[in-house]
Enzyme design. Structure first.
Site, PDB file in Angstrom:
ATOM      1  CG  MET A 102      -5.621  -7.076  13.667  1.00  0.00           C
ATOM      2  SD  MET A 102      -4.255  -8.351  13.528  1.00  0.00           S
ATOM      3  CE  MET A 102      -3.537  -8.440  14.971  1.00  0.00           C
ATOM      4  CD  GLU A 103      -2.776  -2.819  12.504  1.00  0.00           C
ATOM      5  OE1 GLU A 103      -3.973  -2.688  11.635  1.00  0.00           O
ATOM      6  OE2 GLU A 103      -2.233  -3.748  12.493  1.00  0.00           O
ATOM      7  N   GLY A 150     -11.436  -6.922   8.089  1.00  0.00           N
ATOM      8  CA  GLY A 150     -12.472  -8.094   8.081  1.00  0.00           C
ATOM      9  C   GLY A 150     -13.698  -7.271   7.906  1.00  0.00           C
ATOM     10  CB  ILE A 158     -11.456 -11.846  13.617  1.00  0.00           C
ATOM     11  CG1 ILE A 158     -11.317 -10.590  14.589  1.00  0.00           C
ATOM     12  CG2 ILE A 158     -12.932 -12.173  13.912  1.00  0.00           C
ATOM     13  CD1 ILE A 158     -11.260 -11.028  15.994  1.00  0.00           C
ATOM     14  CD  GLU A 182      -2.830  -0.255   2.830  1.00  0.00           C
ATOM     15  OE1 GLU A 182      -3.158   0.875   3.348  1.00  0.00           O
ATOM     16  OE2 GLU A 182      -2.540  -1.311   3.435  1.00  0.00           O
ATOM     17  CG  ASP A 225     -10.682 -10.906   6.029  1.00  0.00           C
ATOM     18  OD1 ASP A 225     -11.231 -11.288   6.983  1.00  0.00           O
ATOM     19  OD2 ASP A 225      -9.724 -10.292   6.011  1.00  0.00           O
TER      20      ASP A 225
HETATM   21  N1  ADE Z   1      -7.260  -7.318   8.825  1.00  0.00           N
HETATM   22  C1  ADE Z   1      -7.817  -7.927   7.774  1.00  0.00           C
HETATM   23  N2  ADE Z   1      -8.597  -8.873   7.900  1.00  0.00           N
HETATM   24  C2  ADE Z   1      -8.904  -9.255   9.369  1.00  0.00           C
HETATM   25  C3  ADE Z   1      -9.504  -9.908  10.160  1.00  0.00           C
HETATM   26  N3  ADE Z   1     -10.171 -10.889   9.911  1.00  0.00           N
HETATM   27  N4  ADE Z   1      -9.220  -9.613  11.533  1.00  0.00           N
HETATM   28  C4  ADE Z   1      -8.292  -8.921  11.883  1.00  0.00           C
HETATM   29  N5  ADE Z   1      -7.475  -7.843  11.324  1.00  0.00           N
HETATM   30  C5  ADE Z   1      -7.842  -8.074   9.955  1.00  0.00           C
END
Ligand code: ADE
Length: 228
Positions: free
Chosen positions: A172-173, A78, A151, A12, A196
């Site tokens: 996560m951030e 996600g 996750i 990115e 996802d």
């Molecule tokens: N970043 C992208 N997909 C994720 C997920 N399923 N869980 C946590 N961080 C993510």
């Protein structure tokens, strides 16, 4: 404005670094900060590394060492809602740390001593990002939750959704950057492309997606944002 751009993935960040005029690299604390002009905006680009502590440190250094006045976070996430599909983007209105639980001393999700369980993004930056993303893909606005967990099980995302019905995306951030910016008084915004469905297929979908679409989306969105 001196804009800090925190990317999650090297893919990115690459295009942004190439687009920087008069780039200057500075290594500090296991990260490379690249300063320069990005489409007329004074910018500092950096990779956050992964997780809330890494992101909090990155945001703090951007402000305290590189003097940024605004922060934008890009990356993937996600899905946290049926309406939010792979390839859509979510622009955060609020962010929450889903793994914080100091109960019974404080309510679940509340960040002790702030009285808050979620942090609001800056409205002007958020609207500008949403407008920048609109020509690129479908845009949702709402709650993003962050935690130090990928996750990747249907039961995990179902449990989170039950606790947070407004949830649109998990990563996560973002909420760690949100807390730092709240505490330092820095306007910030977060945009995530959905890679996802945070279910049992998440890990495979995630790996495929980051190599294909995510980087191009982030680049186009930041370009539109800077030129606006
Ligand atoms: N970043 C992208 N997909 C994720 C997920 N399923 N869980 C946590 N961080 C993510």
């Amino acid at each position: 404005m001196r804009l800090g751009i925190i990317s999650a993935l090297a893919e990115e960040q690459q295009g942004l670094i190439e687009a920087l005029q008069s780039p200057s690299r500075h290594v500090h604390g296991m990260r490379e900060y690249t300063t320069g002009k990005l489409w007329e905006i004074d910018a500092v680009c950096v990779l956050s590394r992964i997780g809330k502590v890494a992101a909090a440190m990155t945001a703090t250094i951007l402000v305290e060492k590189f003097g940024v006045t605004h922060i934008v976070v890009t990356g993937v996430a996600g899905s946290g809602d049926k309406s939010v599909r792979v390839g859509d983007v979510v622009v955060a209105d609020t962010l929450l740390q889903h793994d914080v639980d100091a109960s019974p001393l404080f309510p679940r999700f509340e960040i002790p001593l702030t009285g808050l369980s979620s942090f609001a993004t800056d409205l002007a930056l958020t609207e500008r990002l949403a407008i920048a993303a609109a020509p690129v893909t479908r845009v949702h606005r709402g709650l993003i939750a962050s935690g130090d967990q990928f996750i990747g099980k249907l039961t995990q995302i179902q449990a989170l959704k039950a606790a947070l019905p407004d949830l649109l995306a998990v990563e996560m951030e973002g909420a760690a950057v949100a807390q730092v910016c709240f505490e330092l008084g820095i306007p910030f915004a977060v945009i995530r492309t959905i890679s996802d469905n945070a279910n049992d297929d998440a890990a495979v979908d995630f790996m495929h997606f980051i190599k294909t679409v995510a980087s191009r989306y982030a680049f186009d969105i930041i370009q539109n944002f800077c030129r606006a």
